[in-house]
Design an enzyme around this catalytic site. Structure first.
Site, mmCIF file in Angstrom:
data_model
loop_
_atom_site.group_PDB
_atom_site.id
_atom_site.type_symbol
_atom_site.label_atom_id
_atom_site.label_comp_id
_atom_site.label_asym_id
_atom_site.label_seq_id
_atom_site.Cartn_x
_atom_site.Cartn_y
_atom_site.Cartn_z
ATOM 1 N N GLN A 33 0.850 -1.189 0.000
ATOM 2 C CA GLN A 33 0.000 0.000 0.000
ATOM 3 C C GLN A 33 0.878 1.229 0.000
ATOM 4 O O GLN A 33 1.948 1.195 0.586
ATOM 5 C CB GLN A 33 -0.893 0.014 1.245
ATOM 6 C CG GLN A 33 -2.158 -0.777 1.022
ATOM 7 C CD GLN A 33 -3.126 -0.718 2.169
ATOM 8 O OE1 GLN A 33 -2.819 -0.211 3.233
ATOM 9 N NE2 GLN A 33 -4.291 -1.247 1.943
ATOM 10 N N LYS A 79 -13.603 8.176 7.930
ATOM 11 C CA LYS A 79 -12.625 8.417 6.865
ATOM 12 C C LYS A 79 -13.230 9.124 5.669
ATOM 13 O O LYS A 79 -14.444 9.196 5.526
ATOM 14 C CB LYS A 79 -11.991 7.094 6.437
ATOM 15 C CG LYS A 79 -12.977 6.061 5.968
ATOM 16 C CD LYS A 79 -12.306 4.697 5.772
ATOM 17 C CE LYS A 79 -13.301 3.663 5.337
ATOM 18 N NZ LYS A 79 -13.021 2.977 4.109
#
Ligand SMILES: [Zn+2]
Ligand SMILES: [Zn+2]
Length: 608
Positions: free
Chosen positions: A350, A437
């Site tokens: 990631q 988020k």
């Protein structure tokens, strides 16, 4: 005054759902022994899960489609009836529909048919408003347990605006211990034109399938000896992946993030503290050491490790923010059946960043990250939407941390977006288990949406790990942690980009940028000189100087999707020039070599 209902004004959801009933009615007429599971709407259409004595063939879908058209032409009404639970049970016993019966029993015992709520116990609240009645809808011979709504009658559906597309297997209620049903998918739209557009897009998606293109372009392979979901990247594939990572890293550096490197295995203890162990233990790979009985896991994410970099030194308010980024390999034990090319893997990385900051630094840190998003999207040529993902207020116990922390952090994110005048959509229930988020939903060149980067506000993890810094007043305080990614997983985005670009990567990411093609034997030497000059300027070239026709060499360069071809013949040698041809275009442009170099230099770097 009565207003005439415009058939196109009805919500497409209602139509898709009604199509599912019509399909069920058609199947019931054609195959009376059918038993029905559930038939919800999905993106672009609907499906119905059915049990049949025989395995349906694709040819039979045409038969079902034809019968659906007959039913639509009959102007069948959707007749609603309210039944008490005893009546409903009797009806579905008489109809010999065991799956529907199970759903009614769930309504009786849990007040809902939603399986996940029954499983996780969150239906307990629903049960309080006890449901004594259910509604059923009858369309032709088909009777469904359903809340509605539907169209008034089948004439509201356009018989040319749907198509049955796929047969798949699906376990009843998604549980492997249950019987496997056949799932029939259909696409449905308001108009025939919309349907055609969608089907054409699906065809194009098939042509661009990254698994197919990945093979044709020699980008990555899988091996049975290595295992499912564990790709091997060839030289070319690894090159593009590196470019994706380098670009993310460049943006990170501009924001003051420092790249770190962390190990792929950890003691279980780390994940016990972070909360991942309780929640995701079954999604992690267990690792055994010969030298201790301690449990180890391959890490599925970097966040808990990064807390330990923060914790490794005494921090004062002046040291903050501490920003770190990581591209370590991560591992998740995905179900083999759910693995798909590069978009669902067991090993991936990631472009992962963590920022530990004070509350008064939050806005600036978020702004930095939010400012980068349009740049990333411009570079990759994608459109985007921001989604503010909040926790599900009905299922608070699925999330870590108390109400106060959640209310505070959710409000904080919302205000940031409003303050920055960024348009966003709100999605309850999409938060991470430790905090709210912002998700970036990017749409690719085929109009498909991908959830890529995400920026998460986390007041929980720093507390769980007891992270602290000394505040201005000399007292210990807990930092705020911001998790962020630009593209999510580089490996996954690689798969998405193969399809987005149809394999024709932009110049800056292409492993081979320029193919050098000589017209005849006499031009080989000059072709090599041109190649040497271009390589010397930092470009990646390939010389195609076999004794083959120019047409054949151009064809090769085109199928390999090399961005430019440089053709050298008599005229070019005389003029110290090249004939330049761009991928996908027929015309050539004669340029002095130094002018060609200038042109290439302009495309050598990402846009932003
Ligand atoms: Zn219905
Ligand atoms: Zn994280």
């Amino acid at each position: 005054m009565l207003k005439k209902i415009d058939k196109n004004d009805l919500s497409i959801e209602i139509k898709r759902h009604s199509f599912a009933h019509v399909m069920a009615a058609a199947i019931k007429e054609l195959f009376p022994k059918v038993r029905f599971g559930v038939g919800p709407t999905v993106e672009n259409g609907f499906y119905y899960d059915i049990e049949l004595p025989h395995q349906l063939k694709m040819e039979e879908l045409a038969l079902i489609e034809k019968r659906m058209k007959d039913i639509i032409a009959r102007k069948q009404p959707f007749v609603r009836r309210k039944l008490n639970l005893a009546e409903a049970k009797k009806l579905f016993v008489d109809l010999a529909e065991p799956y529907k019966l199970e759903l009614i029993r769930d309504v009786e015992s849990h007040g809902t048919t939603k399986y996940d709520e029954i499983q996780d116990g969150s239906s307990a609240g629903v049960k309080k408003h006890k449901m004594n009645f259910v509604t059923i809808y009858k369309t032709g011979e088909f009777i469904d347990l359903c809340r509605g709504p539907h169209v008034k009658n089948t004439s509201f559906l356009d018989p040319k605006a749907f198509k049955l597309t796929k047969i798949a297997g699906a376990y009843w209620r998604g549980e492997e211990k249950n019987p496997m049903l056949q799932r029939i998918y259909g696409a449905a739209f308001n108009t025939e034109e919309d349907l055609k557009k969608y089907l054409a897009q699906q065809e194009e998606a098939k042509r661009r399938d990254h698994r197919k293109l990945g093979k044709e372009l020699g980008l990555f392979v899988f091996s049975d000896l290595i295992g499912p979901g564990l790709p091997l990247y060839t030289f070319k594939g690894a090159f593009i992946l590196r470019k994706i990572k380098e670009y993310s890293n460049k943006l990170r550096k501009e924001m003051g993030y420092q790249e770190v490197q962390t190990p792929q295995i950890n003691k279980a203890e780390l994940f016990k503290i972070s909360g991942h162990y309780d929640k995701y233990k079954n999604d992690m790979f267990n690792v055994v050491s010969h030298y201790s009985n301690e449990e180890y896991f391959l890490k599925p994410m970097n966040c808990p490790q990064h807390t330990q970099i923060f914790a490794s030194e005494k921090r004062s308010y002046k040291d903050l923010p501490i920003r770190i980024a990581d591209f370590s390999m991560l591992y998740r034990d995905e179900k083999p059946g759910e693995l798909s090319g590069l978009t669902r893997l067991r090993s991936f990385s990631q472009d992962d960043g963590h920022c530990f900051c004070r509350e008064d630094q939050l806005e600036e840190e978020f702004n930095k990250l939010l400012d980068a998003i349009p740049r990333v999207m411009k570079t990759y040529g994608m459109d985007y939407t921001i989604r503010l993902s909040l926790r599900d207020p009905q299922k608070k116990k699925n999330y870590l941390g108390d109400d106060k922390i959640w209310e505070k952090s959710q409000k904080m994110l919302k205000n940031l977006l409003i303050h920055k005048k960024i348009k966003f959509i709100v999605a309850e229930g999409e938060a991470a288990f430790y905090g709210p988020k912002m998700d970036l939903l990017a749409s690719d060149s085929l109009g498909r949406r991908w959830q890529l980067s995400t920026i998460q506000l986390d007041l929980n993890m720093p507390q769980r790990f007891g992270l602290e810094f000394t505040g201005k007043d000399g007292k210990a305080q807990s930092p705020i942690m911001i998790h962020s990614a630009f593209m999510g997983s580089p490996e996954r985005i690689f798969g998405v980009l193969i399809e987005h670009y149809g394999g024709a990567f932009p110049f800056w990411m292409s492993p081979v940028q320029i193919a050098i093609i000589n017209v005849g034997k006499d031009h080989k030497k000059y072709a090599r000189e041109v190649a040497a000059e271009l390589e010397g300027q930092g470009f990646r070239t390939i010389i195609l100087d076999e004794d083959e026709s120019v047409g054949k060499k151009i064809h090769f360069a085109e199928t390999q999707k090399i961005p430019y071809m440089v053709i050298t013949g008599d005229k070019e040698i005389k003029q110290k020039s090249v004939a330049l041809r761009q991928r996908g275009k027929k015309e050539t442009e004669i340029l002095k070599l130094n002018k060609a170099v200038e042109k290439f230099k302009k495309e050598q770097n990402p846009l932003a």
